[in-house]
Enzyme design. Structure first.
Site, PDB file in Angstrom:
ATOM      1  N   ASP A 170       0.668  -1.131  -0.064  1.00 28.62           N
ATOM      2  CA  ASP A 170       0.009   0.045  -0.133  1.00 28.62           C
ATOM      3  C   ASP A 170       0.767   1.206  -0.045  1.00 28.62           C
ATOM      4  O   ASP A 170       0.506   2.189  -0.918  1.00 28.62           O
ATOM      5  CB  ASP A 170      -0.810   0.118   1.276  1.00 28.62           C
ATOM      6  CG  ASP A 170      -1.802  -1.181   1.372  1.00 28.62           C
ATOM      7  OD1 ASP A 170      -1.827  -2.048   0.264  1.00 28.62           O
ATOM      8  OD2 ASP A 170      -2.497  -1.212   2.186  1.00 28.62           O
ATOM      9  N   GLU A 408       2.452  -9.957  10.795  1.00 28.49           N
ATOM     10  CA  GLU A 408       2.357  -9.378   9.596  1.00 28.49           C
ATOM     11  C   GLU A 408       3.781  -9.016   8.984  1.00 28.49           C
ATOM     12  O   GLU A 408       3.831  -9.409   7.805  1.00 28.49           O
ATOM     13  CB  GLU A 408       1.449  -8.189   9.537  1.00 28.49           C
ATOM     14  CG  GLU A 408       0.926  -7.831   8.083  1.00 28.49           C
ATOM     15  CD  GLU A 408       0.136  -6.434   8.461  1.00 28.49           C
ATOM     16  OE1 GLU A 408      -0.438  -5.935   9.387  1.00 28.49           O
ATOM     17  OE2 GLU A 408      -0.622  -6.071   7.128  1.00 28.49           O
TER      18      GLU A 408
HETATM   19  C1  DGY Z   1      -6.052  -2.384   4.016  1.00 28.09           C
HETATM   20  O1  DGY Z   1      -7.042  -2.308   4.317  1.00 28.09           O
HETATM   21  O2  DGY Z   1      -4.948  -1.916   4.579  1.00 28.09           O
HETATM   22  C2  DGY Z   1      -5.446  -3.154   2.848  1.00 28.09           C
HETATM   23  O3  DGY Z   1      -4.375  -3.395   2.512  1.00 28.09           O
HETATM   24  C3  DGY Z   1      -6.587  -2.835   1.861  1.00 28.09           C
HETATM   25  O4  DGY Z   1      -6.555  -3.856   0.774  1.00 28.09           O
END
Ligand code: DGY
Length: 442
Positions: A170, A408
């Site tokens: 992201d 994660e």
């Molecule tokens: C989040 O919600 O952080 C995800 O990466 C979106 O897919």
């Protein structure tokens, strides 16, 4: 001494905790729905010990496939309070291709054909696995057709993304330059409330400014009724990169193999592999800088930011030997992690970059899935130093998880961050344990 069998059992427990009957959430609290590339990785883990769950993971995901072949990045099987954007936010019914089940309106990395081949190769019940392949093949084919038809703007086999969430990475620093150019029109931004920072410390997540861009782009796509052509024309975020294209290239090879197994025509998938491979080498490889780069289609220029995704073409054996060696030398350096130095392999962003941020989501930390891709890729080459580095990545994955837990992601000093009990961390660890330590199911 690490007890590999005990670690394997713990990994299975993590997947069990996140299992939502129809699918497996990446993390029950932070990401409670079904995510596309997560589910691909999760199915690879299951394929080693539970064929049925592996198959069902993929079948559930494809329930969200759109009529034009698009596989959305989230499939909402249930409604939960703890995630934004919620199912209704996307309003996907405004596009005639959307399925009846609620989904997002954007894509994610196409790792699914690869996951399906894993399921077949590790299957205890080959007959059932073949039936599964016959069922899923047309869906995989139409997914890849969608990408080459709708997301191939220069017709060169390099597939583009239109939203940072499509990358799965992201807030990777590669986007920084693009963000500086995007003018969020405040009046188009709805009032919304982030839920992610109720579970994870805000300082480690994407910023509010990042979120405004994520939401602004979705508002634009809604305005365009999720029409792919219009999105490609108007999205201020339009990028072609090494990660999605390498994953897709490998999936093409695996889809060709699936087609051969079930007696279908496989040629187109091999052609797509060649097309994407050549374009990656011709257009995104920067030999002088020893890495593959992203291309900003709006600005018409390569983005000179060095992230570990730039090594993932190894995963699909994209670089020829000499070029592979050249990018390997950069990865095997103080910038990412040099063999023989005290470090975990490999950080997601060049440590020497001024914006390197060791604990901040995709801006420096170590991610198991990214390293799994590089690990798999290095093993496809015959150079002893590649094999050595691959073993070192496997050791890093095993050590990080056994010392710190199934997080994660991990800081380069080792500590775990983000969601606890994260599914792909567990599932890919299982794959590594089977491959490196010879673990076997009875
Ligand atoms: C989040 O919600 O952080 C995800 O990466 C979106 O897919």
């Amino acid at each position: 001494m690490i007890n590999y069998n005990a670690l394997y059992e713990k990994a299975k427990e993590v997947l069990y905790k996140n299992w939502m009957i129809k699918y497996t959430a990446p993390s029950k609290y932070l990401y409670p729905h079904q995510w596309s590339w997560d589910s691909g990785f999760i199915a690879i883990g299951y394929s080693h010990y539970d064929q049925e769950k592996a198959q069902n993971e993929i079948i559930s995901l494809f329930k969200g496939q759109w009529k034009n072949g698009m596989l959305p990045h989230i499939v909402y099987h249930c409604d939960f309070e703890n995630y934004f954007p919620d199912p209704d936010y996307w309003m996907t019914h405004i596009n005639e291709n959307a399925p009846s089940i609620k989904t997002s309106g954007i894509i994610q990395q196409p790792v699914h054909a690869t996951a399906c081949l894993y399921i077949y190769k590790n299957a205890k019940d080959i007959k059932k696995a073949k039936e599964f392949l016959r069922f899923i093949f047309p869906k995989l084919k139409s997914w890849h057709e969608f990408l080459y038809r709708e997301r191939n703007p220069d017709n060169d086999g390099l597939i583009c993304i239109v939203h940072p969430w499509e990358s799965g990475t992201d807030n990777i620093p590669v986007w920084d330059d693009i963000y500086r150019r995007i003018k969020v029109e405040e009046e188009k931004l709805p009032v919304y409330k982030r839920k992610d920072i109720e579970t994870v410390a805000k300082e480690y997540r994407p910023t509010d400014k990042d979120y405004d861009i994520y939401i602004y782009l979705i508002e634009l796509f809604k305005e365009l009724k999720y029409d792919q052509k219009s999105i490609l024309e108007h999205s201020p975020f339009l990028v072609k990169g090494p990660l999605l294209n390498s994953i897709l290239a490998q999936s093409n090879l695996d889809l060709a193999e699936i087609a051969r197994i079930i007696g279908e025509d496989y040629k187109i998938f091999e052609e797509w592999y060649e097309l994407t491979k050549n374009a990656l080498n011709e257009k995104l490889l920067d030999c002088d800088q020893h890495i593959y780069l992203y291309y900003d289609l709006r600005n018409k220029k390569l983005i000179n930011t060095h992230v570990s995704a730039g090594f993932t073409p190894l995963y699909a054996k994209i670089p020829p030997d000499e070029e592979a060696k050249c990018i390997f030398d950069y990865m095997n350096s103080g910038s990412f992690c040099k063999l023989g130095e005290k470090c975990y392999a490999v950080v997601s962003f060049d440590r020497k970059s001024k914006d390197f941020s060791p604990h901040h989501y995709w801006r420096g930390p170590i991610w198991v899935n990214m390293n799994w891709l590089i690990y798999k890729g290095l093993k496809k080459y015959d150079f002893p130093e590649f094999k050595e580095y691959a073993s070192y990545i496997a050791k890093s994955i095993i050590d990080l998880i056994s010392y710190y837990g199934f997080y994660e992601y991990f800081g380069h000093e080792g500590k775990g961050y983000g969601a606890k009990d994260f599914s792909w961390t567990a599932s890919l660890l299982i794959d590594v344990l089977f491959e490196e330590k010879g673990l076997k199911e009875p």
